[in-house]
Design a protein around this motif. Structure first.
Motif, PDB file in Angstrom:
ATOM      1  N   ARG A 194      -9.561   9.761   1.766  1.00 52.13           N
ATOM      2  CA  ARG A 194     -10.481   8.631   1.899  1.00 52.13           C
ATOM      3  C   ARG A 194     -11.381   8.732   3.137  1.00 52.13           C
ATOM      4  O   ARG A 194     -12.001   7.735   3.547  1.00 52.13           O
ATOM      5  N   THR A 211       0.832  -1.199   0.000  1.00 57.37           N
ATOM      6  CA  THR A 211       0.000   0.000   0.000  1.00 57.37           C
ATOM      7  C   THR A 211       0.871   1.255   0.000  1.00 57.37           C
ATOM      8  O   THR A 211       1.923   1.288   0.662  1.00 57.37           O
ATOM      9  N   ALA A 212       0.460   2.242  -0.777  1.00 53.71           N
ATOM     10  CA  ALA A 212       1.132   3.552  -0.838  1.00 53.71           C
ATOM     11  C   ALA A 212       2.628   3.450  -1.159  1.00 53.71           C
ATOM     12  O   ALA A 212       3.430   4.256  -0.697  1.00 53.71           O
ATOM     13  N   SER A 213       2.969   2.440  -1.955  1.00 56.98           N
ATOM     14  CA  SER A 213       4.389   2.268  -2.319  1.00 56.98           C
ATOM     15  C   SER A 213       4.785   3.182  -3.479  1.00 56.98           C
ATOM     16  O   SER A 213       5.978   3.322  -3.779  1.00 56.98           O
ATOM     17  N   GLY A 214       3.806   3.761  -4.146  1.00 55.90           N
ATOM     18  CA  GLY A 214       4.112   4.609  -5.299  1.00 55.90           C
ATOM     19  C   GLY A 214       3.785   3.934  -6.621  1.00 55.90           C
ATOM     20  O   GLY A 214       4.285   4.327  -7.672  1.00 55.90           O
ATOM     21  N   LYS A 215       2.908   2.917  -6.574  1.00 59.36           N
ATOM     22  CA  LYS A 215       2.533   2.203  -7.800  1.00 59.36           C
ATOM     23  C   LYS A 215       1.937   3.160  -8.832  1.00 59.36           C
ATOM     24  O   LYS A 215       2.309   3.133 -10.002  1.00 59.36           O
ATOM     25  N   THR A 216       1.017   4.003  -8.351  1.00 59.03           N
ATOM     26  CA  THR A 216       0.338   4.916  -9.273  1.00 59.03           C
ATOM     27  C   THR A 216       1.334   5.883  -9.916  1.00 59.03           C
ATOM     28  O   THR A 216       1.254   6.158 -11.116  1.00 59.03           O
ATOM     29  N   ASP A 257      -7.498  -6.120   2.516  1.00 57.36           N
ATOM     30  CA  ASP A 257      -6.186  -6.491   1.969  1.00 57.36           C
ATOM     31  C   ASP A 257      -6.079  -7.979   1.680  1.00 57.36           C
ATOM     32  O   ASP A 257      -5.010  -8.477   1.333  1.00 57.36           O
ATOM     33  N   ARG A 307     -10.899   9.107   6.453  1.00 61.21           N
ATOM     34  CA  ARG A 307     -10.607   8.321   7.666  1.00 61.21           C
ATOM     35  C   ARG A 307      -9.963   9.207   8.733  1.00 61.21           C
ATOM     36  O   ARG A 307      -9.440  10.273   8.425  1.00 61.21           O
ATOM     37  N   TYR A 310     -15.025   2.643  -8.047  1.00 66.46           N
ATOM     38  CA  TYR A 310     -15.112   2.283  -6.631  1.00 66.46           C
ATOM     39  C   TYR A 310     -14.924   3.512  -5.759  1.00 66.46           C
ATOM     40  O   TYR A 310     -14.073   4.363  -6.043  1.00 66.46           O
ATOM     41  N   GLU A 335      -2.521  -2.435 -12.265  1.00 65.66           N
ATOM     42  CA  GLU A 335      -1.864  -1.977 -11.038  1.00 65.66           C
ATOM     43  C   GLU A 335      -2.682  -2.359  -9.812  1.00 65.66           C
ATOM     44  O   GLU A 335      -3.902  -2.220  -9.821  1.00 65.66           O
ATOM     45  N   HIS A 352     -17.230   2.506   0.466  1.00 66.61           N
ATOM     46  CA  HIS A 352     -16.881   1.088   0.272  1.00 66.61           C
ATOM     47  C   HIS A 352     -17.827   0.410  -0.721  1.00 66.61           C
ATOM     48  O   HIS A 352     -18.129  -0.782  -0.593  1.00 66.61           O
ATOM     49  N   GLN A 354      -6.376  -0.248  11.330  1.00 68.62           N
ATOM     50  CA  GLN A 354      -6.521  -1.080  10.121  1.00 68.62           C
ATOM     51  C   GLN A 354      -5.151  -1.567   9.652  1.00 68.62           C
ATOM     52  O   GLN A 354      -4.996  -2.724   9.236  1.00 68.62           O
ATOM     53  N   ARG A 411      -2.719  10.102   3.063  1.00 71.91           N
ATOM     54  CA  ARG A 411      -3.699   9.905   1.980  1.00 71.91           C
ATOM     55  C   ARG A 411      -5.087   9.544   2.524  1.00 71.91           C
ATOM     56  O   ARG A 411      -6.094  10.113   2.109  1.00 71.91           O
ATOM     57  N   ARG A 441       0.343   6.594   3.702  1.00 68.76           N
ATOM     58  CA  ARG A 441      -1.022   6.060   3.828  1.00 68.76           C
ATOM     59  C   ARG A 441      -1.827   6.886   4.828  1.00 68.76           C
ATOM     60  O   ARG A 441      -3.002   7.164   4.595  1.00 68.76           O
TER      61      ARG A 441
END
Ligand code: CTP
Length: 244
Positions: free
Chosen positions: A168, A31-36, A77, A170, A105, A129, A110, A178, A163, A160
């Motif tokens: 999101r 999560t939040a690794s920079g994929k995008t 996850d 939260r 989504y 991705e 959710h 979480q 973000r 995360r």
């Protein structure tokens, strides 16, 4: 083989993808690794090709009302949180040159939007991705190139928190809870073990311009070979006929 004596061998152009199908790149990481960011950098540099980005997140199952009541106990996850059959259908459809309507989504509710889709059309390159795109072998087998974005866990958690609180809806406590209960255990159980399937591992994610440049060079080469195969589909026949 007649190709061995100085004539260029065409064996290098053999590729798991059929010549007239899009080139599929899988991009995973925690999560939040920079994929995008990595995907955006690749897309920017491949601007002369038709590229479609497919996010695994789009295929999250919407929660039932009972699940929604106890959302803090839901494991987003785990591989079962995604509709993988639908994701497979999407990639298959795009590979066959047909358009596809990808669900939208909403991370705040959710749920999927019931009345809206993102229409994607035929393309040369599909980038898929998501945190678990290497988990299912059927999804993995559709990929011509697999990239793992490797970013330190503390950097990912910091991103995360920012973000999820900003985008999101939260609060910090729920993000940390979480993370400890689901995100970190699932990373250890499902995401990290899938690193072994990667062709390329990018340290530091989107900050790593050298790695992205090298990957883009490779994709250009592969796409050039695809184009060659489209023009000369019989190259494969020539190769298999003469190679003894
Ligand atoms: N998730 C959530 N609530 C939902 C659905 C998913 O909190 N309703 C979380 C899951 O816990 C999962 C994460 O969303 O860990 C997956 O998104 P992530 O990979 O973090 O987002 P990307 O923007 O794709 O990541 P990156 O920063 O690497 O681009």
């Amino acid at each position: 083989s007649p190709f061995r004596s100085g004539v260029p061998s065409f064996s290098q152009i053999s590729d798991p993808a059929a010549p007239n199908q899009p080139f599929v790149i899988g991009v995973t990481g925690g999560t939040a690794s920079g994929k995008t960011t990595v995907c955006d950098m690749i897309i920017q540099q491949l601007h002369d090709h038709r590229i479609v980005l497919v996010n695994q997140d789009s295929f999250y199952r919407g929660l039932t009302s009972e699940e929604l009541e106890r959302v803090q106990e839901y494991n987003f996850d785990h591989p079962d949180a995604f509709d993988t059959e639908q994701l497979l259908h999407c990639i298959d459809t795009l590979k066959s040159g047909q358009p596809y309507q990808i669900p939208i989504y909403d991370f705040k509710t959710h749920q999927r939007k019931s009345d809206a889709f993102r229409q994607v059309n035929a393309c040369d390159v599909i980038i898929l991705e998501g945190i678990l795109v290497f988990h299912d072998s059927r999804v993995r087998d559709l990929m011509n190139m697999k990239i793992f974005v490797d970013t330190d866990a503390d950097v990912r958690l910091a991103r995360r928190i920012r973000r999820d609180t900003v985008e999101r809806g939260r609060d910090v406590d729920s993000v940390l809870e979480q993370y400890a209960n689901f995100v970190k255990p699932a990373f250890d159980d499902f995401v990290l073990p899938s690193k072994k399937y990667a062709d390329v591992i990018i340290p530091r994610g989107g900050d790593n311009h050298v790695a992205v440049d090298l990957i883009v060079q490779h994709i250009h080469t592969k796409l050039g070979q695809h184009d060659l195969c489209k023009i000369y589909p019989n190259l494969f026949v020539i190769q298999s006929t003469f190679q003894i």
